[in-house]
Design a protein around this motif. Structure first.
Motif, PDB file in Angstrom:
ATOM      1  N   SER A   1       0.869  -1.164   0.000  1.00 43.98           N
ATOM      2  CA  SER A   1       0.000   0.000   0.000  1.00 43.98           C
ATOM      3  C   SER A   1       0.910   1.220   0.000  1.00 43.98           C
ATOM      4  CB  SER A   1      -0.888  -0.040   1.249  1.00 43.98           C
ATOM      5  OG  SER A   1      -1.608   1.165   1.339  1.00 43.98           O
TER       6      SER A   1
ATOM      7  N   ARG B   1       1.478   5.340  -0.004  1.00 39.43           N
ATOM      8  CA  ARG B   1       0.892   6.647   0.279  1.00 39.43           C
ATOM      9  C   ARG B   1       1.148   7.565  -0.920  1.00 39.43           C
ATOM     10  NH1 ARG B   1       4.048   8.768   4.686  1.00 39.43           N
ATOM     11  NH2 ARG B   1       5.397   9.703   3.126  1.00 39.43           N
TER      12      ARG B   1
ATOM     13  N   PRO C   1      -4.097   6.156   0.019  1.00 40.23           N
ATOM     14  CA  PRO C   1      -3.271   4.978  -0.221  1.00 40.23           C
ATOM     15  C   PRO C   1      -3.636   4.306  -1.544  1.00 40.23           C
ATOM     16  CG  PRO C   1      -4.863   4.573   1.541  1.00 40.23           C
ATOM     17  CD  PRO C   1      -5.077   5.982   1.088  1.00 40.23           C
TER      18      PRO C   1
ATOM     19  N   SER D   1      -3.172   0.748  -3.545  1.00 45.59           N
ATOM     20  CA  SER D   1      -2.663  -0.602  -3.313  1.00 45.59           C
ATOM     21  C   SER D   1      -2.185  -1.219  -4.613  1.00 45.59           C
ATOM     22  CB  SER D   1      -3.723  -1.475  -2.648  1.00 45.59           C
ATOM     23  OG  SER D   1      -4.929  -1.384  -3.362  1.00 45.59           O
TER      24      SER D   1
ATOM     25  N   ASP E   1      -1.106  -4.921  -6.000  1.00 39.84           N
ATOM     26  CA  ASP E   1      -1.196  -6.341  -5.653  1.00 39.84           C
ATOM     27  C   ASP E   1       0.125  -7.058  -5.912  1.00 39.84           C
ATOM     28  OD1 ASP E   1      -3.865  -5.898  -5.112  1.00 39.84           O
ATOM     29  OD2 ASP E   1      -4.508  -6.487  -7.141  1.00 39.84           O
TER      30      ASP E   1
END
Ligand code: TRP
Length: 313
Positions: A249, A251, A257, A259, A261
């Motif tokens: 994740s 910033r 945030p 994400s 994967d």
């Protein structure tokens, strides 16, 4: 900068603008890339320039050289030396997005070529060119280092149209173009140029995350990403990616945030490879045409001289 990062990371698939590669460390790593065994592009282009430019410059007798994206000074010198030998040119206009880079390059060349007038122009090739220097006729434009390939076809046509718009009918453009795999260049060789054994290109690619962490306040964990480069034969291009080896994740100021994967990749660069029909089509779209096309002995790379076609009125 932050806007562009937000835009790229909101897309699916994610991407980051290659502009962010080039801080001081990135520029140094890129210099290193150009000297790698695997990266045949720079030395192939250099030897094509040595072989063909004296004759082309002799025919054209340009009074100015306009270098777009003023890259490595070692190639510039081949052109300037050829112009000096012909007693042709007196004006050199290096054009780049980086003012600091331009300033340094200009100072160095002024020292080496006392008779040369150097007029750097800060310009972003993705926008119409606004030159403060009036160019003599004929002028020679140069776009080397396979830089055109870092733009997709539509963007390449736009970029060359901006160049064409500042060219007079007697001017010419010399273009360095990396070619698609063929009898003299396997796909593996092409991919190795973007994924060297010593890992310099990988460090270069990962450097984009360092730059963003520092400049826009993201917190990409560098150890969670690995370099990936592959040739897409359908598109005729190399793509460079950063692939997440675990879910993270990140910033992103102003976006919250983001994400990523495990196994997801962020595209950081494309490098289009050409054949004659593709480049003919792109040049034609920008109202230019091939006047000379010269390849190295095994057909890895082409040095192209393009001349203006009449502009529609
Ligand atoms: N235009 C050159 C190329 O596509 C140089 C370049 C731009 C490059 N970005 C790069 C080379 C990233 C290696 C990695 O090859």
């Amino acid at each position: 900068m932050l806007d562009e990062v937000r835009w790229g990371l909101s897309r699916d698939p994610k991407e980051l603008s290659p502009k962010f590669f080039y801080d001081t460390r990135g520029s140094r790593l890129f210099e290193e890339i150009t000297e790698l065994d695997e990266y045949y592009l720079t030395r192939t282009e250099r030897s094509l320039l040595r072989r063909w430019m004296p004759g082309w410059i002799g025919d054209l007798q340009p009074h100015a050289l306009v270098e777009l994206g003023a890259g490595s000074a070692s190639k510039t010198r081949i052109l300037l030396d050829a112009m000096r030998a012909q007693d042709a040119g007196t004006l050199f206009v290096p054009l780049d997005v980086s003012e600091e880079f331009l300033h340094d390059a200009a100072e160095r060349l002024r020292g080496e070529y006392p008779d040369l007038t150097v007029r750097p122009e800060v310009a972003d090739l993705t926008h119409p060119l606004e030159m403060s220097t009036e160019l003599p006729s004929p002028s020679l434009f140069a776009l080397l280092g396979s830089t055109l390939g870092n733009f997709d076809e539509a963007a390449a046509v736009r970029l060359l149209s901006h160049v064409r718009a500042t060219m007079g009918s007697a001017d010419a453009l010399v273009l360095g173009a990396d070619l698609r795999p063929g009898p003299g260049k396997s796909q593996a060789q092409l991919e190795a140029a973007y994924d060297d054994a010593a890992g310099v290109t990988a460090r270069f690619n990962l450097n984009i995350l360092r730059v963003l962490n520092r400049e826009v306040g993201t917190d990409f964990p560098l150890d969670a990403f690995r370099h990936d480069a592959f040739y897409d034969p359908e598109e005729g291009r190399i793509e460079m990616h950063l692939v997440a080896s675990r879910a993270v994740s990140v910033r992103v100021p102003g976006l919250g945030p983001v994400s990523v994967d495990e196994g997801e990749s962020i595209r950081t660069e494309i490098s289009c490879k050409y054949d004659r029909p593709t480049l003919d089509r792109i040049l034609d779209g920008a109202r230019l045409r091939v006047a000379r096309w010269e390849e190295d002995d095994v057909g890895r790379y082409a040095l192209v001289l393009a001349r203006p076609l009449p502009l529609d009125v």
